[in-house]
Design a protein around this motif. Structure first.
Motif, PDB file in Angstrom:
ATOM      1  N   LYS A  17     -66.822 -30.313 -36.803  1.00 32.04           N
ATOM      2  CA  LYS A  17     -67.836 -30.382 -35.745  1.00 32.04           C
ATOM      3  C   LYS A  17     -67.310 -31.138 -34.530  1.00 32.04           C
ATOM      4  O   LYS A  17     -67.560 -30.752 -33.383  1.00 32.04           O
ATOM      5  CB  LYS A  17     -69.101 -31.058 -36.280  1.00 32.04           C
ATOM      6  N   LEU A  18     -66.588 -32.227 -34.773  1.00 28.82           N
ATOM      7  CA  LEU A  18     -66.048 -33.000 -33.664  1.00 28.82           C
ATOM      8  C   LEU A  18     -65.007 -32.187 -32.898  1.00 28.82           C
ATOM      9  O   LEU A  18     -64.959 -32.232 -31.658  1.00 28.82           O
ATOM     10  CB  LEU A  18     -65.430 -34.299 -34.192  1.00 28.82           C
ATOM     11  N   VAL A 615     -58.076 -34.232 -34.817  1.00 26.66           N
ATOM     12  CA  VAL A 615     -59.202 -33.645 -34.101  1.00 26.66           C
ATOM     13  C   VAL A 615     -58.653 -32.665 -33.075  1.00 26.66           C
ATOM     14  O   VAL A 615     -57.811 -33.017 -32.253  1.00 26.66           O
ATOM     15  CB  VAL A 615     -60.054 -34.723 -33.394  1.00 26.66           C
ATOM     16  N   HIS A 616     -59.127 -31.433 -33.140  1.00 26.37           N
ATOM     17  CA  HIS A 616     -58.645 -30.372 -32.263  1.00 26.37           C
ATOM     18  C   HIS A 616     -59.150 -30.640 -30.844  1.00 26.37           C
ATOM     19  O   HIS A 616     -60.332 -30.512 -30.571  1.00 26.37           O
ATOM     20  CB  HIS A 616     -59.175 -29.031 -32.761  1.00 26.37           C
ATOM     21  N   THR A 617     -58.235 -31.019 -29.947  1.00 26.92           N
ATOM     22  CA  THR A 617     -58.644 -31.409 -28.591  1.00 26.92           C
ATOM     23  C   THR A 617     -58.058 -30.542 -27.495  1.00 26.92           C
ATOM     24  O   THR A 617     -58.517 -30.605 -26.356  1.00 26.92           O
ATOM     25  CB  THR A 617     -58.229 -32.862 -28.302  1.00 26.92           C
ATOM     26  N   LYS A 671     -59.832 -27.815 -45.452  1.00 27.93           N
ATOM     27  CA  LYS A 671     -61.245 -27.442 -45.449  1.00 27.93           C
ATOM     28  C   LYS A 671     -61.831 -27.519 -44.039  1.00 27.93           C
ATOM     29  O   LYS A 671     -62.719 -26.741 -43.675  1.00 27.93           O
ATOM     30  CB  LYS A 671     -62.025 -28.364 -46.384  1.00 27.93           C
ATOM     31  N   ALA A 672     -61.315 -28.445 -43.227  1.00 30.33           N
ATOM     32  CA  ALA A 672     -61.807 -28.612 -41.858  1.00 30.33           C
ATOM     33  C   ALA A 672     -61.219 -27.585 -40.901  1.00 30.33           C
ATOM     34  O   ALA A 672     -61.539 -27.601 -39.707  1.00 30.33           O
ATOM     35  CB  ALA A 672     -61.489 -30.019 -41.357  1.00 30.33           C
ATOM     36  N   GLY A 673     -60.328 -26.720 -41.388  1.00 32.83           N
ATOM     37  CA  GLY A 673     -59.790 -25.657 -40.542  1.00 32.83           C
ATOM     38  C   GLY A 673     -58.513 -26.020 -39.815  1.00 32.83           C
ATOM     39  O   GLY A 673     -58.083 -25.295 -38.915  1.00 32.83           O
ATOM     40  N   ILE A 674     -57.871 -27.142 -40.156  1.00 30.40           N
ATOM     41  CA  ILE A 674     -56.616 -27.518 -39.527  1.00 30.40           C
ATOM     42  C   ILE A 674     -55.515 -26.627 -40.094  1.00 30.40           C
ATOM     43  O   ILE A 674     -55.373 -26.480 -41.298  1.00 30.40           O
ATOM     44  CB  ILE A 674     -56.284 -29.003 -39.785  1.00 30.40           C
TER      45      ILE A 674
END
Length: 903
Positions: A17-18, A615-617, A671-674
């Motif tokens: 989400k972040l 965190v995907h930024t 799981k977070a898609g990284i």
């Protein structure tokens, strides 16, 4: 550390989400900090907010993932009732933990101000330290002035912005004439050189492409019309079906030009030589106009009247230069300060290559006249505010935002800005983290209301001030070095930093572009920051080999310089951080060497990471990232002060702990898609969290384990994890390398050192892969993986494969070789040869590992675009679709063979 003392950042962060919110924020403009003034590599506000929150609250706070997700959104600010409610909840929790007092938060690499701004928003006392004078002014305008003066500041900046515009308009309007009720908003220029063909000598207009508007419902282009008799190139503006040529092909590509009159080539060296000799001209070709807001863009060819207006501006500037300038420090009207010099061994920059050796050379005469005129009235506005009884500090604040307006126009109105034909707006000078050559450039009308004008600059400032002046806490900006902080020991409850990423951005060199204008407009109001002719660079913590002579030696010195400053800076963070405080470090770099240096600096300073989160930024379309295999995530590392009595670790138990801890965290990241390169980098935090707790880690023979060795161990653990997720086991080294490279970097280039580490992690040798195997191609210090079609275009590769077929040795080849050979024959249409090949290769069942490898590569390649990668995906799809029929044919052939010829 008791369980109740674990920080929120060590236990809870909603990565997916972040990351979604951070990517969404990248596209937001109105009121965003990025619109106040250009600064490079700013972190998203929502990421900074999450980092500060996580560094201040412990897990004992009544906070869950839903609260963090709701709090860390762009829409949450004090001007929004719902957002204010969430912020008050967060502030209350933070005050409760710190005994009712606001905690002290430091950012010692404050840059563009995202972190201290979010610390203020959460109710903390925010302290920002910055070495660069331009960033220092941005920080004053970000975390001090808006909060100190409130909404009054927004209204006064608006008022005085209009005052400056009114006076500048009276002096400049004649140079931007409207024609037929159409207001010009941009002028399209082409640079020009003379054709090198002695029999021609025509003026070559340099255009990278010829589209003016390229939208689904609007096609407008410049059509060149060579006049061979007159030896010149005329133009027509065509639209719709009249665009009967390819406007994407201009007259210059990769620095090499073609003469439209005689078709002679002008090589890049000739073009540069002409520019350096002062013989590169420019030609006004077209004008972009509008009838008003919302009325769209219209295009016409430039007229004699347009050119006459420009000549008048040129004459007015010359007259002005004969008069004393209004600037302090005895500065000239236009910037004569030298632009960035390039040391030996470094690729030449735009400045050196094309003769832009002074910062004033980045503007044409009319652009310069506009900038100095607005700048002159900015200084006069400051004096007028004082005459009206205004407070000195308040007048300085207003003047600073007005000066930012001049910087805004400089960024949007230089001769390296070009026209964006898809959005029909101007690209800014700093569309990337570098200054790039624009063969055709767009000049804005600063008196219009289009992007790049004074009005748009003031609107951006007003929006920012309206939003952020509602924060009640006032920050504190300091000009100084992170390596020598002006604060007492154990002073801060948290330190949150986003340090320079080695060689990623040459901040001081780039910010000289703005410094020379700020020094003229408000430099004397900040004597502590503008005492030098250009931005100080000696103690800037970046890797810039050019400053140390370039070449290999310059690289070594630059790396040592960066390492020294980072180590001192982290030691200072350790000194000023309270014993039970949290340090948060953000870092983004694809090179494990850069990570090694960063981690070594942390450990040497007595800090060690306890948790990390990717965190995907970064936006996938980010122009400065494109083509580099760059990672899209920022790694947030939570660091604590290592106890002075930290034990010595032993390699065996530490290795076992790495094998247990890293896969646990990797499962969360997966799981977070990284994915891809980000996933490899994400493992660094958990790895350092294990071995960083020890003063040092020793081998049984008494040798200390280096950070690089431990990171290699982490890479091997990641490799095994990824292979398991892809359903692959027991692959040979070359195949393993190929699959991992494709998964992490697609078809992009990778540094030789990074590729070598990747190869070693799977038991392969990169030299063999580039030599005998020809699986990758090397170009100086970079390598690139070859898809099957490009690989088998090499006759030597085909000869080796044919020899293996004759020798009956196909089954002994690496799996990727056998798969590439199958794809090659399929692609060539020799489908009848495939069953024979499958039999010789020993691939006779549907569950053979080769098919799983092919399926894994297809899953990796799906969604990627262009080049050999896309071609490989199509061939894989077709081959896998015919798997069963091919195996049936291979089975029925029995021992029959067919001679295959690849040459």
């Amino acid at each position: 550390m008791t369980e109740s003392r674990r920080f929120l950042i060590e236990t809870l962060l909603p990565l997916r989400k972040l990351s979604e919110e951070a990517r969404r924020e990248k596209a937001i403009r109105h009121g965003h900090i990025s619109t106040l003034h250009v600064w490079w590599a700013r972190r998203p506000l929502v990421v900074a907010r999450a980092a500060v929150l996580g560094a201040l609250l412990t897990e004992s706070a009544e906070v869950d993932e839903k609260f963090i997700v709701n709090l860390c959104r762009w829409e949450v600010h004090d001007g929004d009732p719902g957002g204010r409610h969430l912020l008050e909840q967060a502030r209350r929790l933070i005050r409760q933990r710190f005994g009712g007092q606001p905690p002290k938060v430091l950012d010692s690499f404050a840059g563009g101000g995202s972190i201290p701004l979010e610390a203020l928003r959460l109710g903390a006392e925010a302290y920002a330290v910055e070495y660069n004078p331009v960033a220092y002014l941005i920080l004053k305008a970000t975390i001090e002035y808006p909060q100190r003066y409130g909404q009054k500041l927004a209204s006064e900046v608006k008022r005085w912005g209009e005052w400056v515009l009114g006076r500048a308009r009276r002096e400049l309007a004649a140079f931007y004439p409207a024609v037929g009720g159409e207001t010009p908003i941009a002028y399209i220029w082409s640079r020009t050189i003379r054709c090198p063909n002695p029999a021609c000598g025509a003026e070559i207009p340099l255009f990278r492409q010829l589209w003016l508007a390229r939208k689904a419902n609007k096609k407008v282009a410049l059509k060149p019309i060579p006049n061979r008799a007159a030896k010149r190139v005329d133009f027509a503006i065509v639209d719709g079906d009249a665009v009967d040529f390819d406007p994407s092909r201009g007259t210059v590509s990769r620095g090499n030009a073609v003469c439209p009159v005689c078709q002679a080539s002008a090589k890049g060296n000739y073009v540069k030589a002409e520019a350096q000799a002062g013989r590169m001209g420019h030609r006004l070709v077209a004008v972009v106009t509008t009838r008003g807001k919302g009325q769209g863009r219209n295009y016409r060819l430039a007229t004699k009247e347009d050119l006459a207006a420009f000549r008048k501006a040129e004459e007015a500037l010359q007259n002005l230069l004969r008069t004393p300038s209004p600037w302090a420090f005895g500065l000239s009207w236009v910037p004569e300060e030298p632009s960035r010099l390039v040391g030996a061994g470094q690729q030449q920059s735009v400045e050196a290559s094309y003769g832009f050796l002074q910062w004033g050379k980045f503007f044409n005469p009319r652009q310069l006249l506009a900038l100095v005129t607005f700048g002159k009235w900015v200084r006069e506005a400051y004096r007028q505010i004082l005459r009206e009884g205004g407070d000195t500090e308040f007048a300085k604040a207003v003047a600073t935002y007005l000066a930012f307006g001049v910087d805004f126009m400089a960024n949007r109105n230089s001769i390296v800005c070009f026209w964006d034909n898809q959005k029909e707006v101007l690209y800014q000078t700093f569309a990337t983290h570098a200054i790039k050559m624009a063969w055709d450039y767009a000049e804005t009308n600063p008196l219009s209301s289009a992007i790049g004008s004074w009005i748009s600059a003031m609107n951006w400032a007003r929006d920012y001030l309206t939003r952020e002046s509602r924060i009640l806490q006032v920050g504190s900006a300091h000009l100084g070095s992170a390596a020598a902080l002006p604060f007492p020991d154990r002073h801060f409850d948290a330190v949150v930093v986003d340090p320079p990423y080695a060689d990623n951005v040459p901040y001081a060199d780039l910010s000289d572009f703005f410094y020379v204008w700020l020094r003229r407009t408000v430099g004397d109001l900040y004597p502590e920051a503008f005492g030098t002719s250009l931005v100080p660079k000696d103690e800037e913590a970046v890797v810039n080999p050019a400053r140390f002579g370039g070449g290999r030696k310059g690289e070594q010195i630059a790396q040592a310089h960066y390492q020294r400053l980072m180590q001192k800076s982290f030691a200072e963070i350790h000194r000023v951080l309270k014993p039970d405080g949290m340090a948060m470090v953000m870092f983004t770099h694809r090179s494990t060497e850069a990570w090694e240096r960063l981690i070594q600096s942390l450990l040497d300073a007595g800090l060690y990471p306890t948790a990390s989160f990717p965190v995907h930024t970064e936006m996938e379309a980010s122009t400065h990232q494109r083509g580099k295999g760059a990672i899209q995530s920022t790694i947030l590392m939570a660091c604590r002060r290592r106890p002075e009595n930290a034990p010595v670790g032993w390699y065996g138990p530490v290795r076992a702990e790495l094998e247990r801890v890293i896969p646990e965290r990797l499962a969360e990241f997966w799981k977070a898609g990284i994915r891809g390169a980000d996933f490899f980098i994400s493992a660094i935090g958990p790895a350092v969290g294990v071995f960083g707790r020890y003063r040092k880690v020793m081998r049984p023979d008494g040798r200390e384990v280096a950070v690089g060795d431990l990171l290699d161990e982490a890479r091997s653990i990641v490799t095994a994890f990824v292979m398991a997720q892809l359903g692959l086991t027991r692959l040979d080294g070359p195949t393993w390398f190929y699959v991992l490279y494709r998964w992490a970097y697609g078809g992009e280039e990778l540094s030789f050192d990074e590729a070598n580490k990747l190869a070693k992690s799977v038991g392969a040798e990169l030299d063999a892969l580039t030599g005998r195997r020809r699986l990758v191609v090397r170009k100086t210090n970079t390598v690139r993986l070859l898809a099957f079609a490009e690989r088998l275009r090499n006759e030597a590769v085909r000869r080796d494969f044919e020899q293996a077929i004759r020798d009956g040795a196909l089954a002994a080849l690496p799996e990727i070789d056998r798969l590439h050979l199958l794809l090659y024959l399929w692609h060539r249409g020799e489908k009848e040869a495939l069953p024979t090949l499958l039999r010789q290769a020993g691939v006779l069942t549907e569950d053979h590992p080769l098919w799983r490898t092919a399926q894994a590569l297809l899953e990796i390649e799906e969604g990627r675009n262009g080049g050999g990668v896309g071609e490989e995906a199509r061939a894989l799809t077709q081959l896998l679709g015919s798997k069963r029929s091919l195996l049936r044919e291979a089975e029925t052939q029995g021992a029959a063979t067919r001679q295959l010829r690849l040459l």
